[in-house]
Design an enzyme around this catalytic site. Structure first.
Site, PDB file in Angstrom:
ATOM      1  CG  HIS A 266      -2.044   0.995   1.126  1.00 23.18           C
ATOM      2  ND1 HIS A 266      -1.895   2.311   1.501  1.00 23.18           N
ATOM      3  CD2 HIS A 266      -3.316   0.868   0.671  1.00 23.18           C
ATOM      4  CE1 HIS A 266      -3.041   2.956   1.299  1.00 23.18           C
ATOM      5  NE2 HIS A 266      -3.910   2.107   0.789  1.00 23.18           N
TER       6      HIS A 266
ATOM      7  CD  GLU B 135      -6.794  -2.996  -3.272  1.00 20.71           C
ATOM      8  OE1 GLU B 135      -5.877  -3.332  -2.483  1.00 20.71           O
ATOM      9  OE2 GLU B 135      -7.076  -1.801  -3.518  1.00 20.71           O
TER      10      GLU B 135
END
Length: 389
Positions: free
Chosen positions: A274, A332
């Site tokens: 991330h 995700e």
């Protein structure tokens, strides 16, 4: 930080690639604290709101600035958003044509929202009052799930299902999409994800929305640009590719070899890493629990077990082969598993994500336009030397 002088003697300041850690604006909407693994909406923990599946409360908070103070305020907000869900009947012909075109679902959503905004007579944000801007933001966020479901049904030769204002927006979205009122546990699971997806700092799509808003453009243009950014595989396009990865791995016993091959050859592993978090993404931890509860209740398949095994394998192999690298699970991986369990087609994962993020984009666009300053950075020319005429 390098400082140079351009040909007009204007001071230029070099910033990191990707604008990493560069503050470009002030916001009262929310914040992400990457080192802590924490994010909030207007000071209220995003994880706590999501864990309680308080989607409409979080929407109220982000869009209007505060949580409902009582049941009457909650009811008023639900009525306001419910009345904004319907698609103008005059657009059914145009939208059904778009649904059967070669456009992908994200492009269909962009086009559909632009048509609805135009049919509604929405104006440039620059020309609107604060109340009108708020109405614009609620309208687009409210109608987006209806539009996503209708476009999908038209594309598969089915008639769209009208929204039901007596249902909460998440339950109604699944009903309009699948034709069946969902199990409350599935609606709650999806509500958890969507609540956690409303806003998340100055990511690429949110920043895009703010750049367009700084020009005073209409809100549909702002969110249209944001949708374009979100469609990228490195942003909102990741969940569907995460399922592709799980398909490729196939079984838990294949995870170790698959992951090692990717890490050793520098391949990308979807669902990990991330731009901000240097610890576990709190949304991933939250949704892992959601997915495992659905699995225990018989509402999700062994895809959940595979995702957990892959997560554990990736972290173990990375610690072994890339020690010290801060690469952890992001939202995700389990978002994909949860949406699949809820019956959402893979091609609608990113549009579904967008239906929640529209709330954040609307708030950011309205906040940015109040600043009155157009966002206009400089660049450094590095091409061939200029020549006089």
């Amino acid at each position: 930080m390098a400082i140079t002088i351009d040909r007009n003697d204007t001071q230029l300041i070099d910033v990191p690639r990707g604008l990493t850690n560069v503050v470009v604006a002030e916001t009262a909407i929310g914040d992400v604290r990457g080192e802590e693994g924490f994010f909030h909406y207007r000071g209220v923990s995003g994880v706590e709101l999501a864990a309680e599946a308080r989607f409409e409360d979080a929407w109220n908070l982000v869009a209007l600035g505060g949580l409902p103070r009582d049941g009457a305020e909650s009811a008023a907000f639900r009525a306001r958003t419910a009345s904004a869900r319907a698609i103008p009947e005059s657009l059914h012909g145009s939208l059904s044509s778009i649904a059967t075109s070669a456009l992908d679902p994200m492009a269909q959503l962009r086009t559909g929202l632009a048509l609805i905004s135009s049919a509604d007579g929405r104006r440039a944000l620059y020309d609107e009052t604060e109340t009108e801007r708020s109405d614009d933001a609620i309208r687009l966020a409210a109608v987006a799930p209806t539009l996503i479901a209708a476009l999908h049904r038209w594309s598969t030769g089915q008639d769209p299902i009208e929204p039901d204002g007596d249902l909460d927006p998440v339950t109604d979205y699944l009903r309009m999409l699948t034709g069946v009122t969902p199990d409350i546990r599935l609606a709650t699971a999806l509500g958890t994800y969507l609540t956690a997806a409303i806003d998340h700092g100055f990511n690429a799509s949110t920043f895009t929305a703010r750049v367009i808003a700084s020009t005073g453009a209409d809100l549909a243009s702002c969110v249209g640009g944001a949708l374009g950014a979100l469609s990228g595989p490195l942003h909102g396009g990741a969940p569907a590719r995460t399922l592709d990865m799980l398909d490729d791995i196939g079984a838990p016993e294949r995870a170790d070899a698959w992951v090692r091959e990717r890490v050793q050859h520098g391949g990308r592993i979807m669902g990990f890493g991330h731009a901000v978090y240097r610890t576990e993404d709190p949304r991933s931890r939250l949704l892992r629990g959601v997915a495992q509860r659905l699995r225990a209740d018989g509402l999700a398949t062994d895809r959940v077990d595979l995702a957990v095994t892959v997560e554990q394998t990736v972290l173990r192999v990375l610690d072994e082969l890339k020690p010290g690298r801060a690469l952890r699970t992001n939202v995700e991986l389990y978002a994909a598993v949860v949406m699949e369990a809820c019956g959402i087609p893979r091609e609608l994962f990113t549009p579904t994500f967008a239906s929640a993020r529209l709330i954040g984009w609307g708030a950011h666009a309205c906040e940015q336009v109040q600043d009155g300053k157009i966002l206009r950075p400089s660049s450094r020319y590095v091409g061939a030397a200029s020549r006089p005429r």
